[in-house]
Design a protein around this motif. Sequence first.
Motif, PDB file in Angstrom:
ATOM      1  N   TRP A  19       0.977  -1.272  -0.002  1.00 32.98           N
ATOM      2  CA  TRP A  19       0.061   0.057  -0.042  1.00 32.98           C
ATOM      3  C   TRP A  19       0.860   1.186  -0.159  1.00 32.98           C
ATOM      4  O   TRP A  19       2.018   1.229   0.830  1.00 32.98           O
ATOM      5  CB  TRP A  19      -1.083  -0.043   1.297  1.00 32.98           C
ATOM      6  CG  TRP A  19      -1.961   1.062   1.495  1.00 32.98           C
ATOM      7  CD1 TRP A  19      -3.032   0.844   1.046  1.00 32.98           C
ATOM      8  CD2 TRP A  19      -1.698   2.487   1.628  1.00 32.98           C
ATOM      9  NE1 TRP A  19      -3.997   1.870   1.088  1.00 32.98           N
ATOM     10  CE2 TRP A  19      -3.115   2.820   1.361  1.00 32.98           C
ATOM     11  CE3 TRP A  19      -0.918   3.107   2.180  1.00 32.98           C
ATOM     12  CZ2 TRP A  19      -3.442   4.263   1.687  1.00 32.98           C
ATOM     13  CZ3 TRP A  19      -1.192   4.529   2.440  1.00 32.98           C
ATOM     14  CH2 TRP A  19      -2.641   4.868   2.365  1.00 32.98           C
ATOM     15  N   GLU A  21       0.641   5.906  -0.781  1.00 34.19           N
ATOM     16  CA  GLU A  21      -0.360   6.900  -0.915  1.00 34.19           C
ATOM     17  C   GLU A  21      -0.889   6.997  -2.358  1.00 34.19           C
ATOM     18  O   GLU A  21      -2.194   7.291  -2.500  1.00 34.19           O
ATOM     19  CB  GLU A  21       0.375   8.265  -0.377  1.00 34.19           C
ATOM     20  CG  GLU A  21      -0.631   9.456  -0.423  1.00 34.19           C
ATOM     21  CD  GLU A  21       0.021  10.657   0.305  1.00 34.19           C
ATOM     22  OE1 GLU A  21      -0.669  11.647   0.198  1.00 34.19           O
ATOM     23  OE2 GLU A  21       1.109  10.647   0.747  1.00 34.19           O
ATOM     24  N   ASN A  22      -0.155   7.267  -3.188  1.00 35.24           N
ATOM     25  CA  ASN A  22      -0.533   7.305  -4.599  1.00 35.24           C
ATOM     26  C   ASN A  22      -0.651   6.364  -5.510  1.00 35.24           C
ATOM     27  O   ASN A  22      -1.322   6.297  -6.745  1.00 35.24           O
ATOM     28  CB  ASN A  22       0.592   8.490  -5.416  1.00 35.24           C
ATOM     29  CG  ASN A  22       0.556   9.816  -4.478  1.00 35.24           C
ATOM     30  OD1 ASN A  22      -0.358  10.343  -4.255  1.00 35.24           O
ATOM     31  ND2 ASN A  22       1.750  10.030  -4.261  1.00 35.24           N
ATOM     32  N   ASN A  23      -0.021   5.023  -5.130  1.00 40.82           N
ATOM     33  CA  ASN A  23      -0.154   4.009  -5.947  1.00 40.82           C
ATOM     34  C   ASN A  23       0.224   2.813  -5.153  1.00 40.82           C
ATOM     35  O   ASN A  23       0.467   2.821  -4.206  1.00 40.82           O
ATOM     36  CB  ASN A  23       0.727   4.155  -7.465  1.00 40.82           C
ATOM     37  CG  ASN A  23       2.368   4.105  -6.937  1.00 40.82           C
ATOM     38  OD1 ASN A  23       2.780   3.427  -6.182  1.00 40.82           O
ATOM     39  ND2 ASN A  23       2.669   5.405  -7.219  1.00 40.82           N
ATOM     40  N   HIS A  24      -0.226   1.719  -5.618  1.00 43.06           N
ATOM     41  CA  HIS A  24      -0.188   0.362  -5.111  1.00 43.06           C
ATOM     42  C   HIS A  24       0.574  -0.858  -5.923  1.00 43.06           C
ATOM     43  O   HIS A  24       0.294  -0.597  -7.140  1.00 43.06           O
ATOM     44  CB  HIS A  24      -1.391  -0.234  -4.481  1.00 43.06           C
ATOM     45  CG  HIS A  24      -2.445   0.794  -3.729  1.00 43.06           C
ATOM     46  ND1 HIS A  24      -2.047   1.456  -2.620  1.00 43.06           N
ATOM     47  CD2 HIS A  24      -3.464   1.295  -4.404  1.00 43.06           C
ATOM     48  CE1 HIS A  24      -2.855   2.435  -2.363  1.00 43.06           C
ATOM     49  NE2 HIS A  24      -3.713   2.254  -3.361  1.00 43.06           N
ATOM     50  N   THR A  40       1.232  -2.494 -10.974  1.00 42.82           N
ATOM     51  CA  THR A  40       1.239  -1.420 -10.198  1.00 42.82           C
ATOM     52  C   THR A  40       0.026  -0.736 -10.714  1.00 42.82           C
ATOM     53  O   THR A  40      -0.341  -0.371 -11.940  1.00 42.82           O
ATOM     54  CB  THR A  40       2.348  -0.454 -10.899  1.00 42.82           C
ATOM     55  OG1 THR A  40       3.650  -1.251 -10.524  1.00 42.82           O
ATOM     56  CG2 THR A  40       2.643   0.774 -10.063  1.00 42.82           C
ATOM     57  N   SER A  42      -2.820   2.687  -9.867  1.00 44.05           N
ATOM     58  CA  SER A  42      -2.864   4.153  -9.066  1.00 44.05           C
ATOM     59  C   SER A  42      -3.875   3.854  -8.158  1.00 44.05           C
ATOM     60  O   SER A  42      -4.955   3.183  -8.131  1.00 44.05           O
ATOM     61  CB  SER A  42      -3.507   5.154 -10.446  1.00 44.05           C
ATOM     62  OG  SER A  42      -4.693   4.769 -10.988  1.00 44.05           O
ATOM     63  N   HIS A  43      -3.748   4.856  -7.229  1.00 42.27           N
ATOM     64  CA  HIS A  43      -4.729   4.951  -6.092  1.00 42.27           C
ATOM     65  C   HIS A  43      -6.094   5.624  -6.378  1.00 42.27           C
ATOM     66  O   HIS A  43      -6.294   6.830  -6.070  1.00 42.27           O
ATOM     67  CB  HIS A  43      -4.040   5.597  -4.978  1.00 42.27           C
ATOM     68  CG  HIS A  43      -5.167   5.381  -3.680  1.00 42.27           C
ATOM     69  ND1 HIS A  43      -5.686   4.489  -3.119  1.00 42.27           N
ATOM     70  CD2 HIS A  43      -5.484   6.600  -2.725  1.00 42.27           C
ATOM     71  CE1 HIS A  43      -6.335   4.585  -2.145  1.00 42.27           C
ATOM     72  NE2 HIS A  43      -6.325   5.681  -1.859  1.00 42.27           N
ATOM     73  N   ASP A  44      -6.895   5.102  -7.322  1.00 43.41           N
ATOM     74  CA  ASP A  44      -8.082   6.061  -7.855  1.00 43.41           C
ATOM     75  C   ASP A  44      -9.115   4.934  -7.956  1.00 43.41           C
ATOM     76  O   ASP A  44      -8.524   3.491  -7.898  1.00 43.41           O
ATOM     77  CB  ASP A  44      -8.049   6.819  -8.966  1.00 43.41           C
ATOM     78  CG  ASP A  44      -7.064   6.175 -10.195  1.00 43.41           C
ATOM     79  OD1 ASP A  44      -7.175   4.917 -10.280  1.00 43.41           O
ATOM     80  OD2 ASP A  44      -6.307   6.958 -10.855  1.00 43.41           O
ATOM     81  N   ILE A  48      -7.944   0.704  -8.837  1.00 42.30           N
ATOM     82  CA  ILE A  48      -8.355  -0.451  -7.835  1.00 42.30           C
ATOM     83  C   ILE A  48      -9.274  -1.144  -8.438  1.00 42.30           C
ATOM     84  O   ILE A  48      -9.230  -2.521  -8.125  1.00 42.30           O
ATOM     85  CB  ILE A  48      -9.024   0.229  -6.542  1.00 42.30           C
ATOM     86  CG1 ILE A  48      -8.235   1.087  -5.808  1.00 42.30           C
ATOM     87  CG2 ILE A  48      -9.776  -0.744  -5.681  1.00 42.30           C
ATOM     88  CD1 ILE A  48      -8.941   1.974  -4.585  1.00 42.30           C
ATOM     89  N   GLY A  70      -9.474   1.705   4.629  1.00 37.06           N
ATOM     90  CA  GLY A  70      -9.189   2.513   3.571  1.00 37.06           C
ATOM     91  C   GLY A  70     -10.125   1.951   2.143  1.00 37.06           C
ATOM     92  O   GLY A  70     -10.529   0.860   2.330  1.00 37.06           O
ATOM     93  N   LEU A  72      -9.193   0.872  -0.617  1.00 37.46           N
ATOM     94  CA  LEU A  72      -8.324  -0.300  -1.166  1.00 37.46           C
ATOM     95  C   LEU A  72      -9.004  -1.727  -0.635  1.00 37.46           C
ATOM     96  O   LEU A  72      -9.296  -2.540  -1.356  1.00 37.46           O
ATOM     97  CB  LEU A  72      -7.147  -0.103  -1.282  1.00 37.46           C
ATOM     98  CG  LEU A  72      -6.329  -1.677  -1.872  1.00 37.46           C
ATOM     99  CD1 LEU A  72      -6.910  -1.860  -3.402  1.00 37.46           C
ATOM    100  CD2 LEU A  72      -4.917  -1.263  -1.842  1.00 37.46           C
TER     101      LEU A  72
END
Length: 413
Positions: A19, A21-24, A40, A42-44, A48, A70, A72
């Motif tokens: 995890w 902040e901006n990507n996973h 990889t 993005s955290h959007d 997800i 969270g 995710l």
Amino acid sequence: MSVPEPGPAARVVFAGVDWAENNHLGCLIDADGVVIERVTISHDKAGIASLITVLTGAQVSGVGIERGDGPLVSALLTAGLTVFVIAPSQVKALRGRYGSAGNKDDRFDAFVLADVVRTDRRRLTPLIPDQADTSTVRALVRARKDLVGHRIAVANQLRAHLLTVLPAVVGLFAELDAPVSRAFLADFGTQDAVDALTEDHLAAWLRGRRYTRKPAAVLLQRLRAAVPGVTGPAGQALAGITRAYLAALDAVMAQIEALEQQIETALHAHPDAAIFTSLPRAGTVRAARLLAEIGDCRARFPTAAALAGLAGVTPSTRQSGHTRIVAFRWAVDRQLRDAVCDFAGDSRLANPWAAHLYQQARARGKNHNHAVRILARAWLSIIYKCWTTHTPYQPAQHRALQTLLQQDPQPVG
């Protein structure tokens, strides 16, 4: 008659998600620990969704991740995936298993998370989501806790500023962020304004604020005896900084009060509210914190010891041969430990049994924090019983408390 050859066995797949902040970063491995795929995202919403597609398409047997909340995690649970939370401290300790130098590497950590699910699944507990009303209370109390931290920081900044500009006000009232303190600074924010105060003027001002703890003569004497601050034009200029800190403090305090009202509403609507509000000195916010951090899923903790272990109020014991080491437990749910210890530390002021246990621990040489953890562990046994039976705490049925009261009818502590 020919017998058809059996088809290939279904492949077992495990996944780990590091995890950020901006990507996973995700890593999928097979039953032998061989990497199948790395992703990889993005955290959007789209990122997800793509991760969920990959994981469900591979029919993963379990997903390891470092945090249990969270959007995710909510998406993983909603998709029906089995999620295991592996604390960052555990991941750090596990890196050495693979010959790593111990440095943080997101791709490697994703693999470690997946491989731990593969090899240690029987030791891991699946994450079970709480009901929506519990999640709401948790979000509210954690937001309030964050704002309280901001309040303390701003109050400390204001205190440091006043020690130079207007030292007389520091310590004049009980708390610098109390309403009466902030009102006093708003009306008398310079040394010149303080010097111009008379006893009659201060007495009238105190009456207007309904302040009766100390008479005007005593407060005025403190103001006169204090180290003088900055006067004249310089004092007027520096008063602008005082007003800025006051405005920030007022804003934070207002938002804390607003959250507390929401917490009260959400708590009283929760089916488990009576359990936690029945505890001594639990109040509203403290009861809400206990409810939020313990949760509502009874299957999450098979025993009271499991709850106490996650709360970090039981020591960590390591034994090898004749060597036995008992140490402070670090790998815990810190939010839960903070909530439980906050309650336990204050409960001794209202409950003779709690006060007795705390005093016994101190008499054995334990410091305050250790004694509070000992008391918290004892309380968790009671809370667990109330929680699993859906029964509020009843002092009359608390045998240890009643035994103590019969031995010594006088309040303890």
